[in-house]
Write an enzyme that holds these catalytic residues in place. Structure first.
Site, short mmCIF file in Angstrom:
data_model
loop_
_atom_site.label_atom_id
_atom_site.label_comp_id
_atom_site.label_asym_id
_atom_site.label_seq_id
_atom_site.Cartn_x
_atom_site.Cartn_y
_atom_site.Cartn_z
N ARG A 1 22.90 -16.06 30.26
CA ARG A 1 23.33 -15.62 31.59
C ARG A 1 23.95 -14.21 31.53
O ARG A 1 24.10 -13.63 30.46
CB ARG A 1 24.29 -16.61 32.25
CG ARG A 1 23.65 -17.94 32.65
CD ARG A 1 24.34 -18.54 33.87
NE ARG A 1 23.71 -19.80 34.26
CZ ARG A 1 24.22 -21.00 33.98
NH1 ARG A 1 25.37 -21.08 33.33
NH2 ARG A 1 23.60 -22.09 34.36
N GLN B 1 35.34 -17.53 38.95
CA GLN B 1 34.27 -16.52 38.95
C GLN B 1 34.78 -15.16 38.46
O GLN B 1 34.04 -14.42 37.81
CB GLN B 1 33.67 -16.39 40.35
CG GLN B 1 32.84 -17.59 40.78
CD GLN B 1 31.74 -17.94 39.81
OE1 GLN B 1 31.46 -19.11 39.58
NE2 GLN B 1 31.07 -16.96 39.24
N GLU C 1 26.88 -18.26 26.01
CA GLU C 1 27.81 -18.23 27.13
C GLU C 1 29.21 -18.56 26.64
O GLU C 1 29.38 -19.52 25.87
CB GLU C 1 27.34 -19.24 28.18
CG GLU C 1 27.88 -19.00 29.57
CD GLU C 1 27.15 -19.83 30.61
OE1 GLU C 1 27.00 -19.36 31.74
OE2 GLU C 1 26.72 -20.96 30.29
N ARG D 1 19.10 -34.06 32.94
CA ARG D 1 19.60 -33.49 31.68
C ARG D 1 21.12 -33.38 31.70
O ARG D 1 21.78 -33.49 30.66
CB ARG D 1 18.96 -32.12 31.45
CG ARG D 1 17.46 -32.19 31.16
CD ARG D 1 16.82 -30.83 31.11
NE ARG D 1 15.39 -30.94 30.84
CZ ARG D 1 14.53 -29.93 30.92
NH1 ARG D 1 14.95 -28.72 31.26
NH2 ARG D 1 13.24 -30.14 30.64
N PHE E 1 11.38 -29.69 25.68
CA PHE E 1 10.93 -28.79 24.61
C PHE E 1 11.84 -28.81 23.40
O PHE E 1 11.53 -28.21 22.37
CB PHE E 1 10.83 -27.35 25.13
CG PHE E 1 12.14 -26.76 25.61
CD1 PHE E 1 12.98 -26.10 24.73
CD2 PHE E 1 12.53 -26.88 26.93
CE1 PHE E 1 14.18 -25.55 25.16
CE2 PHE E 1 13.72 -26.33 27.39
CZ PHE E 1 14.55 -25.67 26.50
#
Length: 324
Positions: free
Chosen positions: A189, A158, A109, A249, A303
């Site tokens: 994304r 955006q 990203e 997180r 993970f």
């Protein structure tokens, strides 16, 4: 001569979009790629332009043998996106993908672009000898501006985030990727989550007004249709975790711009992801997107350092990609 005329016609038809949104073009006649070209904005992206120049030289000197010159070379690339909530673990997952299969191209990203937009400073120094102005450059953190003043900056953010994603899709692929039997690009994304998750949520919260939302949807639809297969996806990997886990997180990674994010906002984003990728109730405006296969992975368990969990996740991804 027929080829040159074809190139001019295609360039003119894409002239408006090309000046704003992309730097490289491939033109085709009868379905065959003819080349990769640079727009005038090459000084802004020296690394990418260097790679494009190399590709372009190969086209001129070795027509018929370069991978980009082969019929449908670009269309062979499978494009996948990693979707998920804020702080669900996309960046960690992307690094794991790159480590697992080095022949996959993973495109992160463009966060650094949003955090470091170069703008002219308030003072200008005029060079009287050359008759030009040199502006002092300052950096703006648009991501932080959006979180601090969402009513003012949501539409701007955006718009820019979607433009930067489109640019990532339009980057010419490395030659070594095109040489693979099954080339795969994986994006963190996509232009679709930009619209159907984040921009939509900001509109529903009232941070993007009705006029801005209408304008956003209009140019978004135009660009997706204009660039066609070059920004289409063949599959989506949805990293699914409870909003509460994402908030936890979020605190661990402690990104300064995100310190004000509340659980309510993460819950809204989670609902948008679920509606789009699980329940399939989000109204979509592109036929190819309606039929995209989706791999849903539960990542509530950590993970990053658990090799057993990593092995299971990567196995599911490989099976998914092999089936595309």
């Amino acid at each position: 001569m027929r080829v040159q005329i074809r190139r001019e016609c295609v360039f003119l038809s894409l002239n408006l979009a090309s000046k704003i949104y992309c730097r490289f073009f491939s033109f085709s006649r009868g379905g065959k790629a003819l080349g990769v070209f640079e727009t005038p904005y090459q000084a802004m992206y020296p690394a990418s332009v260097k790679r494009a120049r190399t590709t372009s030289r190969l086209h001129r000197c070795n027509l018929g043998t370069s991978p980009v010159e082969q019929p449908n070379a670009w269309s062979r690339i499978k494009r996948i996106s990693i979707e998920g909530n804020i702080a669900v673990g996309k960046s960690t997952f992307a690094r794991l993908l790159q480590k697992t299969e080095r022949q996959w191209e993973v495109i992160a990203e463009p966060l650094n672009k949003w955090q470091n937009i170069q703008t002219p400073g308030p003072s200008e120094v005029r060079d009287n000898n050359r008759g030009v102005s040199a502006s002092q450059q300052t950096a703006s953190n648009l991501l932080q501006m959006m979180y601090e003043e969402p009513q003012r900056w949501s539409y701007t953010f955006q718009t820019y985030s979607c433009m930067s994603r489109i640019k990532s899709h339009l980057e010419p692929p490395p030659l070594q990727l095109l040489q693979l039997e099954k080339p795969i690009q994986i994006f963190e994304r996509s232009v679709y989550s930009d619209r159907y998750v984040f921009a939509l949520t900001l509109f529903e919260l009232g941070y993007i007004n009705e006029t801005e939302w209408a304008i956003y949807q209009d140019w978004h639809t135009f660009l997706v249709q204009q660039f066609g297969r070059r920004i289409q996806l063949e599959g989506i990997v949805y990293l699914r975790a409870n909003p509460e886990r994402c908030l936890e997180r979020l605190g661990h990674r402690a990104r300064p711009e995100e310190k004000g994010i509340q659980l309510e906002y993460l819950e809204k984003l989670h609902k948008q992801h679920e509606n789009w990728l699980v329940h399939r109730t989000t109204p979509l405006h592109f036929e190819h997107l309606k039929n995209n296969p989706v791999l849903v992975l539960d990542v509530n368990n950590e993970f990053e350092k658990n090799e057993d969990v990593q092995w299971k996740l990567m196995g599911k991804v490989k099976t998914f990609l092999d089936g595309l």
